[in-house]
Design a protein around this motif. Structure first.
Motif, PDB file in Angstrom:
ATOM      1  N   ALA A  73     -10.349   7.195  -3.410  1.00 60.52           N
ATOM      2  CA  ALA A  73      -9.193   6.456  -3.927  1.00 60.52           C
ATOM      3  C   ALA A  73      -8.271   6.013  -2.790  1.00 60.52           C
ATOM      4  N   SER A  74      -7.643   4.882  -2.994  1.00 59.25           N
ATOM      5  CA  SER A  74      -6.664   4.385  -2.037  1.00 59.25           C
ATOM      6  C   SER A  74      -5.406   5.247  -2.053  1.00 59.25           C
ATOM      7  N   ARG A  75      -4.540   5.030  -1.096  1.00 57.89           N
ATOM      8  CA  ARG A  75      -3.205   5.599  -1.172  1.00 57.89           C
ATOM      9  C   ARG A  75      -2.476   4.960  -2.357  1.00 57.89           C
ATOM     10  N   PRO A  76      -1.717   5.738  -3.111  1.00 59.75           N
ATOM     11  CA  PRO A  76      -1.022   5.158  -4.263  1.00 59.75           C
ATOM     12  C   PRO A  76       0.196   4.337  -3.849  1.00 59.75           C
ATOM     13  N   VAL A  77       0.563   3.430  -4.729  1.00 60.73           N
ATOM     14  CA  VAL A  77       1.819   2.698  -4.590  1.00 60.73           C
ATOM     15  C   VAL A  77       2.666   2.969  -5.833  1.00 60.73           C
ATOM     16  N   ASP A  78       3.959   3.138  -5.629  1.00 64.68           N
ATOM     17  CA  ASP A  78       4.884   3.375  -6.735  1.00 64.68           C
ATOM     18  C   ASP A  78       5.479   2.053  -7.193  1.00 64.68           C
ATOM     19  N   VAL A  79       5.547   1.870  -8.519  1.00 70.47           N
ATOM     20  CA  VAL A  79       6.065   0.629  -9.094  1.00 70.47           C
ATOM     21  C   VAL A  79       7.117   0.971 -10.143  1.00 70.47           C
ATOM     22  N   THR A  80       8.239   0.274 -10.085  1.00 69.81           N
ATOM     23  CA  THR A  80       9.263   0.360 -11.124  1.00 69.81           C
ATOM     24  C   THR A  80       9.546  -1.052 -11.606  1.00 69.81           C
ATOM     25  N   LEU A  81       9.165  -1.336 -12.842  1.00 72.31           N
ATOM     26  CA  LEU A  81       9.363  -2.665 -13.411  1.00 72.31           C
ATOM     27  C   LEU A  81      10.754  -2.776 -14.029  1.00 72.31           C
ATOM     28  N   PRO A  82      11.282  -3.988 -14.112  1.00 74.49           N
ATOM     29  CA  PRO A  82      12.566  -4.177 -14.790  1.00 74.49           C
ATOM     30  C   PRO A  82      12.466  -3.790 -16.259  1.00 74.49           C
ATOM     31  N   LYS A  83      13.596  -3.474 -16.857  1.00 74.27           N
ATOM     32  CA  LYS A  83      13.617  -3.170 -18.274  1.00 74.27           C
ATOM     33  C   LYS A  83      13.279  -4.417 -19.078  1.00 74.27           C
ATOM     34  N   GLY A  84      12.726  -4.222 -20.266  1.00 70.01           N
ATOM     35  CA  GLY A  84      12.413  -5.346 -21.140  1.00 70.01           C
ATOM     36  C   GLY A  84      11.034  -5.235 -21.734  1.00 70.01           C
ATOM     37  N   SER A  85      10.909  -5.579 -23.005  1.00 71.60           N
ATOM     38  CA  SER A  85       9.623  -5.558 -23.678  1.00 71.60           C
ATOM     39  C   SER A  85       8.870  -6.853 -23.394  1.00 71.60           C
ATOM     40  N   PHE A  86       7.604  -6.893 -23.812  1.00 73.92           N
ATOM     41  CA  PHE A  86       6.750  -8.060 -23.588  1.00 73.92           C
ATOM     42  C   PHE A  86       7.224  -9.194 -24.488  1.00 73.92           C
ATOM     43  N   SER A 158      -1.548  13.685 -13.674  1.00 69.14           N
ATOM     44  CA  SER A 158      -2.756  13.226 -12.996  1.00 69.14           C
ATOM     45  C   SER A 158      -2.950  11.732 -13.212  1.00 69.14           C
ATOM     46  N   PHE A 159      -3.807  11.146 -12.359  1.00 72.88           N
ATOM     47  CA  PHE A 159      -4.152   9.732 -12.489  1.00 72.88           C
ATOM     48  C   PHE A 159      -5.216   9.568 -13.565  1.00 72.88           C
ATOM     49  N   ARG A 160      -5.229   8.395 -14.193  1.00 73.81           N
ATOM     50  CA  ARG A 160      -6.211   8.064 -15.228  1.00 73.81           C
ATOM     51  C   ARG A 160      -6.600   6.598 -15.048  1.00 73.81           C
ATOM     52  N   PRO A 161      -7.839   6.235 -15.334  1.00 71.31           N
ATOM     53  CA  PRO A 161      -8.242   4.833 -15.243  1.00 71.31           C
ATOM     54  C   PRO A 161      -7.553   3.983 -16.318  1.00 71.31           C
ATOM     55  N   VAL A 162      -7.063   2.827 -15.905  1.00 69.21           N
ATOM     56  CA  VAL A 162      -6.469   1.883 -16.858  1.00 69.21           C
ATOM     57  C   VAL A 162      -7.205   0.550 -16.878  1.00 69.21           C
ATOM     58  N   ALA A 163      -8.087   0.306 -15.907  1.00 70.75           N
ATOM     59  CA  ALA A 163      -8.881  -0.921 -15.905  1.00 70.75           C
ATOM     60  C   ALA A 163     -10.151  -0.678 -15.107  1.00 70.75           C
ATOM     61  N   ALA A 164     -11.281  -1.136 -15.648  1.00 72.26           N
ATOM     62  CA  ALA A 164     -12.574  -1.083 -14.966  1.00 72.26           C
ATOM     63  C   ALA A 164     -12.938  -2.502 -14.546  1.00 72.26           C
ATOM     64  N   LEU A 165     -13.212  -2.692 -13.259  1.00 71.88           N
ATOM     65  CA  LEU A 165     -13.408  -4.018 -12.692  1.00 71.88           C
ATOM     66  C   LEU A 165     -14.803  -4.132 -12.085  1.00 71.88           C
ATOM     67  N   ASP A 166     -15.243  -5.360 -11.879  1.00 72.30           N
ATOM     68  CA  ASP A 166     -16.565  -5.615 -11.304  1.00 72.30           C
ATOM     69  C   ASP A 166     -16.590  -5.295  -9.809  1.00 72.30           C
ATOM     70  N   PRO A 167     -17.774  -5.184  -9.233  1.00 71.94           N
ATOM     71  CA  PRO A 167     -17.873  -4.984  -7.782  1.00 71.94           C
ATOM     72  C   PRO A 167     -17.208  -6.121  -7.013  1.00 71.94           C
ATOM     73  N   ASP A 168     -16.682  -5.786  -5.842  1.00 80.26           N
ATOM     74  CA  ASP A 168     -16.087  -6.737  -4.888  1.00 80.26           C
ATOM     75  C   ASP A 168     -14.751  -7.310  -5.330  1.00 80.26           C
ATOM     76  N   SER A 184       2.803   5.401 -10.608  1.00 85.58           N
ATOM     77  CA  SER A 184       2.063   5.248  -9.363  1.00 85.58           C
ATOM     78  C   SER A 184       0.688   4.686  -9.691  1.00 85.58           C
ATOM     79  N   TYR A 185       0.179   3.813  -8.832  1.00 84.71           N
ATOM     80  CA  TYR A 185      -1.103   3.162  -9.054  1.00 84.71           C
ATOM     81  C   TYR A 185      -1.980   3.319  -7.813  1.00 84.71           C
ATOM     82  N   ARG A 186      -3.300   3.363  -8.039  1.00 85.62           N
ATOM     83  CA  ARG A 186      -4.255   3.385  -6.939  1.00 85.62           C
ATOM     84  C   ARG A 186      -5.567   2.755  -7.421  1.00 85.62           C
ATOM     85  N   VAL A 187      -6.447   2.432  -6.476  1.00 86.20           N
ATOM     86  CA  VAL A 187      -7.753   1.862  -6.817  1.00 86.20           C
ATOM     87  C   VAL A 187      -8.843   2.655  -6.106  1.00 86.20           C
TER      88      VAL A 187
END
Length: 211
Positions: A73-86, A158-168, A184-187
């Motif tokens: 796994a990569s080093r994680p990055v921390d993300v804080t999004l602005p408030k607001g729903s979709f 703990s970390f959990r998968p949220v998206a499965a992507l193709d090779p490359d 926090s996110y990582r790949v």
């Protein structure tokens, strides 16, 4: 060793034991024919040893198997999004930044996907709006079966998968759930280990009043 029992006529209860040295987790798969096609149900962390597959088709054969998956796994990055729903405006937006894609980079050294040298580098998270993040990274893996984007919501264990992507793939846009706005996110590139035994179950009749 994988076993499956009926929790109810239309619920399957899976359990397993055994080790998978060096694995990042296990994939739980099912099929309705002995030779597949197989569908991934979940990416289970190594400490998980049970899984429930509910509300199945009555009077049908189901087949299950496990596969360990590997990759640094990569080093994680921390993300804080602005408030607001979709918002409706965000729903109508084209989001042309979001689809998985490969950004070609010259001169990048690569290594077989299980090795430490295959660890993704340069992971960046660009906030696109209050519920959207674009991730980019440098792919150093050879022979991977795909990539996983993982997150750990703020306060999570703990970390959990949220998206499965193709090779490359090394660019992907995530539309977040409410609990993913501060996380926090990582790949990681992934390859698969040996398959487990196949466990088979035949469901019963659907209970009266259910479904």
């Amino acid at each position: 060793m994988l076993t499956v029992t009926r929790g109810s006529p239309v619920d399957a209860k899976l359990s397993w034991h055994g080790t998978a040295p060096g694995a990042a987790g296990r994939i739980v798969e099912f099929a309705t024919e002995p030779k597949g096609p197989w569908t991934i149900l979940t990416y289970a962390p190594l400490g998980q040893t049970t899984y429930r597959h509910p509300d199945l088709i009555p009077e049908t054969h189901f087949y299950y198997r496990l596969r360990p998956y590997y990759g640094p796994a990569s080093r994680p990055v921390d993300v804080t999004l602005p408030k607001g729903s979709f918002t409706k405006a965000e729903q109508r937006a084209e989001h042309d930044w979001a689809p998985p894609r490969t950004i070609r980079r010259a001169g990048v050294r690569t290594s077989p996907a299980r090795r430490p040298a295959a660890t993704p580098t340069g992971l960046r998270a660009k906030i696109m709006h209050a519920n959207g993040i674009r991730f980019t990274w440098t792919d150093h893996a050879e022979g991977e079966r795909g990539y996983l984007l993982e997150d750990r919501p703020r306060g999570g264990d703990s970390f959990r998968p949220v998206a499965a992507l193709d090779p490359d793939v090394n660019s992907f846009g995530l539309i977040t759930l409410p609990n993913e706005k501060r996380a926090s996110y990582r790949v990681r590139p992934v390859t698969y280990g040996e398959r487990s035994n196949i466990a088979q179950l035949t469901t019963g009749e659907r209970p009266a009043g259910r479904g």
